[in-house]
Structures are given as C-alpha cells and as structure tokens.
Write an enzyme that holds these catalytic residues in place. Structure first.
Site, PDB file in Angstrom:
ATOM      1  N   TYR A 111      -9.855   2.625   1.953  1.00 15.10           N
ATOM      2  CA  TYR A 111      -8.500   2.212   2.017  1.00 15.10           C
ATOM      3  C   TYR A 111      -7.422   2.829   2.937  1.00 15.10           C
ATOM      4  O   TYR A 111      -7.581   4.220   2.674  1.00 15.10           O
ATOM      5  CB  TYR A 111      -7.863   2.046   0.714  1.00 15.10           C
ATOM      6  CG  TYR A 111      -8.459   0.970  -0.140  1.00 15.10           C
ATOM      7  CD1 TYR A 111      -8.562  -0.582   0.249  1.00 15.10           C
ATOM      8  CD2 TYR A 111      -8.952   1.302  -1.476  1.00 15.10           C
ATOM      9  CE1 TYR A 111      -9.270  -1.483  -0.699  1.00 15.10           C
ATOM     10  CE2 TYR A 111      -9.499   0.256  -2.331  1.00 15.10           C
ATOM     11  CZ  TYR A 111      -9.898  -1.268  -2.067  1.00 15.10           C
ATOM     12  OH  TYR A 111     -10.023  -1.919  -2.764  1.00 15.10           O
ATOM     13  N   ASN A 160      -8.040  -6.893   6.275  1.00 15.72           N
ATOM     14  CA  ASN A 160      -8.604  -6.835   5.133  1.00 15.72           C
ATOM     15  C   ASN A 160      -9.895  -7.534   5.075  1.00 15.72           C
ATOM     16  O   ASN A 160     -10.078  -8.526   5.890  1.00 15.72           O
ATOM     17  CB  ASN A 160      -7.694  -7.192   3.800  1.00 15.72           C
ATOM     18  CG  ASN A 160      -7.999  -6.434   2.613  1.00 15.72           C
ATOM     19  OD1 ASN A 160      -8.906  -5.856   2.492  1.00 15.72           O
ATOM     20  ND2 ASN A 160      -7.503  -7.169   1.482  1.00 15.72           N
ATOM     21  N   ARG A 211      -2.404  -6.082  10.047  1.00 18.44           N
ATOM     22  CA  ARG A 211      -3.853  -5.062   9.504  1.00 18.44           C
ATOM     23  C   ARG A 211      -4.649  -6.069   9.074  1.00 18.44           C
ATOM     24  O   ARG A 211      -4.487  -7.317   8.983  1.00 18.44           O
ATOM     25  CB  ARG A 211      -3.203  -4.176   8.182  1.00 18.44           C
ATOM     26  CG  ARG A 211      -2.999  -5.185   7.104  1.00 18.44           C
ATOM     27  CD  ARG A 211      -2.608  -4.327   5.862  1.00 18.44           C
ATOM     28  NE  ARG A 211      -3.635  -3.438   5.311  1.00 18.44           N
ATOM     29  CZ  ARG A 211      -4.551  -3.628   4.389  1.00 18.44           C
ATOM     30  NH1 ARG A 211      -4.334  -5.098   3.701  1.00 18.44           N
ATOM     31  NH2 ARG A 211      -5.585  -3.108   3.776  1.00 18.44           N
ATOM     32  N   HIS A 221      -0.399  -5.631  -6.676  1.00 18.56           N
ATOM     33  CA  HIS A 221      -1.288  -4.695  -6.202  1.00 18.56           C
ATOM     34  C   HIS A 221      -2.127  -3.920  -7.291  1.00 18.56           C
ATOM     35  O   HIS A 221      -2.988  -3.267  -7.008  1.00 18.56           O
ATOM     36  CB  HIS A 221      -1.090  -3.608  -5.158  1.00 18.56           C
ATOM     37  CG  HIS A 221      -0.803  -4.315  -3.755  1.00 18.56           C
ATOM     38  ND1 HIS A 221       0.367  -4.164  -3.235  1.00 18.56           N
ATOM     39  CD2 HIS A 221      -1.530  -4.733  -2.916  1.00 18.56           C
ATOM     40  CE1 HIS A 221       0.362  -4.888  -2.028  1.00 18.56           C
ATOM     41  NE2 HIS A 221      -0.958  -5.339  -1.903  1.00 18.56           N
ATOM     42  N   TYR A 280     -14.906  -3.921  -7.265  1.00 20.31           N
ATOM     43  CA  TYR A 280     -13.691  -4.534  -7.219  1.00 20.31           C
ATOM     44  C   TYR A 280     -13.790  -5.994  -6.292  1.00 20.31           C
ATOM     45  O   TYR A 280     -13.097  -6.968  -6.551  1.00 20.31           O
ATOM     46  CB  TYR A 280     -12.349  -3.679  -6.618  1.00 20.31           C
ATOM     47  CG  TYR A 280     -11.152  -4.600  -6.546  1.00 20.31           C
ATOM     48  CD1 TYR A 280     -10.181  -5.288  -7.477  1.00 20.31           C
ATOM     49  CD2 TYR A 280     -10.656  -4.648  -5.020  1.00 20.31           C
ATOM     50  CE1 TYR A 280      -9.221  -5.794  -7.270  1.00 20.31           C
ATOM     51  CE2 TYR A 280      -9.463  -5.668  -4.756  1.00 20.31           C
ATOM     52  CZ  TYR A 280      -8.879  -6.041  -5.829  1.00 20.31           C
ATOM     53  OH  TYR A 280      -7.708  -6.815  -5.506  1.00 20.31           O
ATOM     54  N   LYS A 281     -14.418  -5.650  -5.013  1.00 15.07           N
ATOM     55  CA  LYS A 281     -14.767  -6.907  -4.136  1.00 15.07           C
ATOM     56  C   LYS A 281     -15.776  -7.678  -4.757  1.00 15.07           C
ATOM     57  O   LYS A 281     -16.189  -8.725  -4.061  1.00 15.07           O
ATOM     58  CB  LYS A 281     -14.919  -6.287  -2.803  1.00 15.07           C
ATOM     59  CG  LYS A 281     -13.708  -5.539  -2.303  1.00 15.07           C
ATOM     60  CD  LYS A 281     -13.943  -5.177  -0.768  1.00 15.07           C
ATOM     61  CE  LYS A 281     -12.851  -4.674  -0.122  1.00 15.07           C
ATOM     62  NZ  LYS A 281     -11.865  -5.368   0.233  1.00 15.07           N
ATOM     63  N   GLU A 291      -9.520 -10.983   6.744  1.00 13.27           N
ATOM     64  CA  GLU A 291      -8.085 -11.360   6.710  1.00 13.27           C
ATOM     65  C   GLU A 291      -7.406 -10.779   7.706  1.00 13.27           C
ATOM     66  O   GLU A 291      -7.121  -9.407   7.543  1.00 13.27           O
ATOM     67  CB  GLU A 291      -7.269 -11.020   5.303  1.00 13.27           C
ATOM     68  CG  GLU A 291      -8.063 -11.944   4.122  1.00 13.27           C
ATOM     69  CD  GLU A 291      -7.394 -11.602   2.848  1.00 13.27           C
ATOM     70  OE1 GLU A 291      -7.676 -12.270   1.885  1.00 13.27           O
ATOM     71  OE2 GLU A 291      -6.813 -10.651   2.916  1.00 13.27           O
TER      72      GLU A 291
END
Lengths: 184, 357
Positions: free
Chosen positions: B38, B226, B224, B194, B317-318, B266
């Site tokens: 990140y 993602n 950005r 978040h 998390y993903k 994204e």
C-alpha cells in the site's frame, strides 16, 4: 481495535450547557455515573406494560420501552433546545439512535455526548436484505429477514447505529462455524 | 476516439463480455514493480499515460453499453446503490456538469452538450438519449442530476463533503464495487470507511492521503490505481449480492483459472468540484481474464511475482485465500524469472498468442 467504531467517554457534565438531558435505555442511571449537583432532566426505560408511576422528582421521566423513549425524543427536542446538552448512556445502538435523532432535531455533534454502558450486545445490519437484528450477543446470527447466517463484521456505521453482517457460508453454503458469544 | 462499442454484452449470468486485442493493450496494469505494498501513489490526472486508458478524463471503452445496462439491472434490484444526502445537491449539479463536459470533449462523435444560459441540450448517442433541461432545476430531469448522469458513465462514483477536518462519504453511485456497501458506509468519515483495510492504517497511508486530498485544488485532479481479483468478469461484487457471487470463489481449478479468474483494476480519480467544494471520487473498473492478460509477456511475469509474494494480510483482505496458489501456479508457467523493467506499459505493439496446457 475497530477503526470505524467511536471512542466513548465516561459521563461528565458539559459545563458549557444551559440545560442537560440525560437519556438511558436502563431503569436507572448506571452506578458509574457520578451525578453532578445541577438540575438534570432524566429519561429512563422501565420496560413494563402497566402504568408507570410518576416519579417524585418532576424532572425524571420513565418510558415503557426504548422505542417509546426514542419516539418521544424528537418532540422533546423540538422545543427548548437552545443551550441544551444531551447525554445518551447505554448500549451502542441506543446511544447512536439518540445521536441521530438529536442531529435531525438540529443539535450539533458537540452538544451530544455518548457513553457506552452496560451490555456489549450489537445491532447487526444484514448486508443482503437490510433487516436489523437487535441485541446480538453471538458473532454469528440468523437474519430474521432473509434467513442467512450472518457473520458480524467489526465495521460500524453510526448512521445505521449498527455493525455489518454478511452471510457466513456464502462461499460454501452450509459450512457454518460454531458461533461464539463475544458481545455479552 | 472510436470506441468500437459492443451492442450487447453481459457481466452476469453467461458473462458474454470479452476484451478485444485493443481493450487488452489499453488495460491499466497496476504494478510498477515485482512487489506490491500500500502507498498513497497519487499522481496528477492529466490526459495521457502508460496505456490508452489514460487518454480521457473519464475513460470509456468498448464495454460502455453493457456496463450501463448492468448498472440499470443492479439499480432495479436495489435502488439504494445510488444515494446522495440532501445537503449535497450542489455537488450533484457539479458532477453532472463535469461529466457531460468531459464526455462531450473527449468523445464528440458520441456525446454532444449544447449550452445557452441555463438551458442545456444533452445528446448521448450510444444510449439513444436526447434531453433538454435547465441547469440547476432538478424538475427538468427524469432523475436526480447525480443519478441521471452516473447512469451514463462507466465506473462507480462517490461524493465527499469536506468539513470537520475530514471527508465524509455523503453520496454515491456504487454498482460495480469490490465488496463494500454504499448503504452501510454512507455518511462515514475517511478513516471510518477505510476502517476494514489492513496494514495501511499502521503505515500512515490514510493520514497522508487525507491530508493531501483536503488540499486538493480545483482544476488539478489526481489519480491512483487499486486492484483486486474477481471470479468471472462480474461488475457487481458487492456485500449485498455476496450470496450470489460468493460460491464462485470455491470453483477455481487449474483447468479453469485462466478463463474464469480476472484481475480487477480501479483507475481512481479525485476531482475538486467548483461550487460545492466537494470531491468527486471516480472508481473506474477494468476486468481482464488471466488468459487475456498473459498475452502481454511482461504483465504475466509481473502479476505472477506480485501475487506469489503478496503480504498475507493484504491477500486475506482481498479475499484471495481460496485461489491464490492456483493463480500463482498458472502464471508461473509464463515467468522465466528474468529481470523485467519497471513501469506498467505493455511494451508490445500487438499481443502474443498463448496456448496453455
């Protein structure tokens, strides 16, 4: 630590207020609350269906149920709210319900004080059918709306005054772990 | 720009959508290096970048019609996927103006905006829309302004009010999200929504990003990337429909991983809006099947290394635990271990043909 969950403060009088309304979802204010010597208006919940005897002290008012108290609150806040400070003491769902009603009535967030007291039980929002489950003490709860077994996520919405619940066996239907009683 | 619009594609059911060679080559591949962590990674959002996906302010492609239809299907099932709090009405008009002007500028053969005073004439040829309305008068549109225009643009959008030293998510059109709920997160602050993201809070990423965005000036949007992984090119991977798409996650095998598993990227843009001072957050999603992606040699090798060495907390998390190893094994066959250059461009003018065992 749950980052979307607020930090709650113990009850202390906000001396910038002109009048003070304390509301709790319990029959009496918790013992941890050290009442100051100023006049307080106090709303409590007795959870009885029979008539509630008028308290000796005219500034105290008891309601039959939490819903009854919350239904009364907008009318109380519609008048005489200049300089009013409201203090909600109780379960997390209750204090945020009070917060949201107070905001809708025009109070600023600095005029609302929340104290989490009593049970850690959670209100859970079903992500799939939007039904709320009240007073959840386990980390997995059967949704009364769609029947899904919901895993309670550590993600809290102040607007909904609820934690998120998502179907625990969505990936392999029927594979439901044993619930743990985490929120007593 | 000629978009070569496909007239009927699906992103659910039979998943008929495919990426043409052009669409693969313009994919905004997200990994500069062989390792991923990140970072704030914001850069100016100006036209032009490593692939053609960066050529417009709001990028459209061959999937435009199908994606707009998929959004309409989702909204018909769940109207709360589009919500804007009442105090954001000015930001709704800001959004409508920005999107209409951007689309008319970047795609004049498909969209036309004519202005006279507050009168507007909007023509959207791909969707067959022709509308006269009055700017600022919501009664002159068939839908609230934010919903009206975001039904006509690919990608999700959220609206952020700036007050109390943070950003509040006070509106959105969210029908193609990577497992987050607008109805649940609506009204939250930057750090609240978040909250579930691991690792990044401790790195200070969100504190720095918020400080940067609070000072985002008008006229200088930033972007950005993602990413996540999705089974099938399914746009609607929301918590709301998790019981529908969740079972797919247990179906990935070495035989179907190339055809079924998608990298979802994204292209996120953040734009200060002029009247409301709100920020419009655009989340433009791209889906590419792995057997499409491996036709770019560098991308196959790099994705293999990133997923193989991914931080366990981020992998969890993903939601990759059921199939990460299967993907790594599949991609490993395309990675000879040689050093590859930094950067995200394809470094190929055309695609290679790939046959898999």
């Amino acid at each position: 630590m749950i980052k979307s969950r607020p930090l709650y403060r113990p009850f202390t009088l906000d001396v910038s207020g002109r009048a003070h309304l304390v509301v709790t979802d319990q029959p009496e204010l918790p013992e941890m609350v050290d009442l100051p010597s100023v006049d307080l208006e106090i709303f409590t919940v007795q959870t009885v269906s029979s008539e509630i005897e008028a308290p000796v002290d005219g500034n105290r008012r008891a309601f039959h149920a939490v819903v009854d108290l919350l239904a009364h609150l907008p009318r109380r806040l519609a008048n005489d709210k200049i300089g009013l400070r409201i203090y909600a003491i109780g379960t997390e769902a209750f204090v945020w319900d009070v917060h949201n009603i107070a905001r809708a009535a025009g109070l600023g967030s600095a005029e609302i004080h929340l104290t989490h007291a009593g049970s850690l039980r959670r209100r859970v929002y079903c992500a799939h059918c939007k039904t709320m489950s009240e007073d959840v003490t386990d980390n997995i709860v059967l949704c009364p709306g769609c029947g899904a077994s919901l895993l309670v996520r550590d993600h809290f919405s102040r607007r909904l005054a609820a934690f998120m619940g998502v179907k625990v066996d969505a990936e392999i239907p029927g594979e439901i772990p044993a619930a743990e009683s985490l929120y007593q | 720009m000629n978009l070569n619009l496909k007239p009927d594609e699906t992103f659910r059911g039979d998943f008929s959508t495919r990426n043409s060679d052009t669409a693969i080559l313009r994919f905004p591949f997200p990994f500069h290096d062989d390792k991923y962590m990140y970072a704030v990674n914001l850069e100016p959002h100006v036209r032009g970048g490593p692939t053609a996906a960066y050529d417009a302010i709001f990028d459209l492609d061959e999937h435009y019609i199908g994606e707009c239809r998929d959004r309409a299907l989702t909204l018909a099932e769940d109207p709360l996927r589009c919500q804007v709090l009442p105090h954001m009405i000015e930001a709704e008009w800001d959004t409508l103006e920005l999107l209409m002007e951007s689309l008319a500028f970047d795609y004049p053969e498909h969209f036309t905006l004519t202005k006279s005073g507050t009168d507007r004439h909007w023509v959207n040829r791909p969707l067959g829309l022709d509308r006269n309305f009055t700017f600022g008068d919501a009664s002159s549109l068939p839908l609230p302004p934010f919903e009206y225009i975001t039904r006509q643009v690919q990608g999700d959008f959220t609206l952020h009010d700036q007050r109390e030293n943070t950003l509040f998510m006070d509106g959105g059109m969210v029908t193609s999200q990577a497992d987050w709920s607008l109805n649940f997160d609506l009204g939250m602050t930057f750090h609240e929504w978040h909250g579930p993201v691991p690792v990044a809070h401790e790195l200070g990423v969100f504190d720095r990003a918020l400080a940067y965005l609070m000072r985002l000036p008008y006229g200088k949007p930033v972007r950005r990337l993602n990413w996540t992984l999705t089974v099938h090119p399914r746009l609607d991977t929301s918590p709301e429909t998790y019981p529908i798409w969740g079972p797919d996650k247990a179906t990935i095998t070495p035989a179907n991983v190339g055809a079924h598993m998608c990298l979802r990227v994204e292209l996120q843009t953040l734009t200060r809006l002029p009247r409301s001072n709100a920020i419009l957050f655009g989340i433009r999603g791209y889906l590419i099947r792995l057997d499409e992606l491996v036709r770019v040699k560098k991308w196959a090798m790099r994705l293999h290394r990133v997923l193989r060495d991914l931080h366990p907390g981020i992998a969890e998390y993903k939601g990759t635990s059921r199939y990460r190893q299967t993907i790594v094994d599949y991609l490993g066959a395309f990675d000879d271990g040689s050093i590859i250059s930094p950067g995200t461009g394809s470094e190929q003018a055309s695609l290679r043909e790939v046959t898999t065992a």
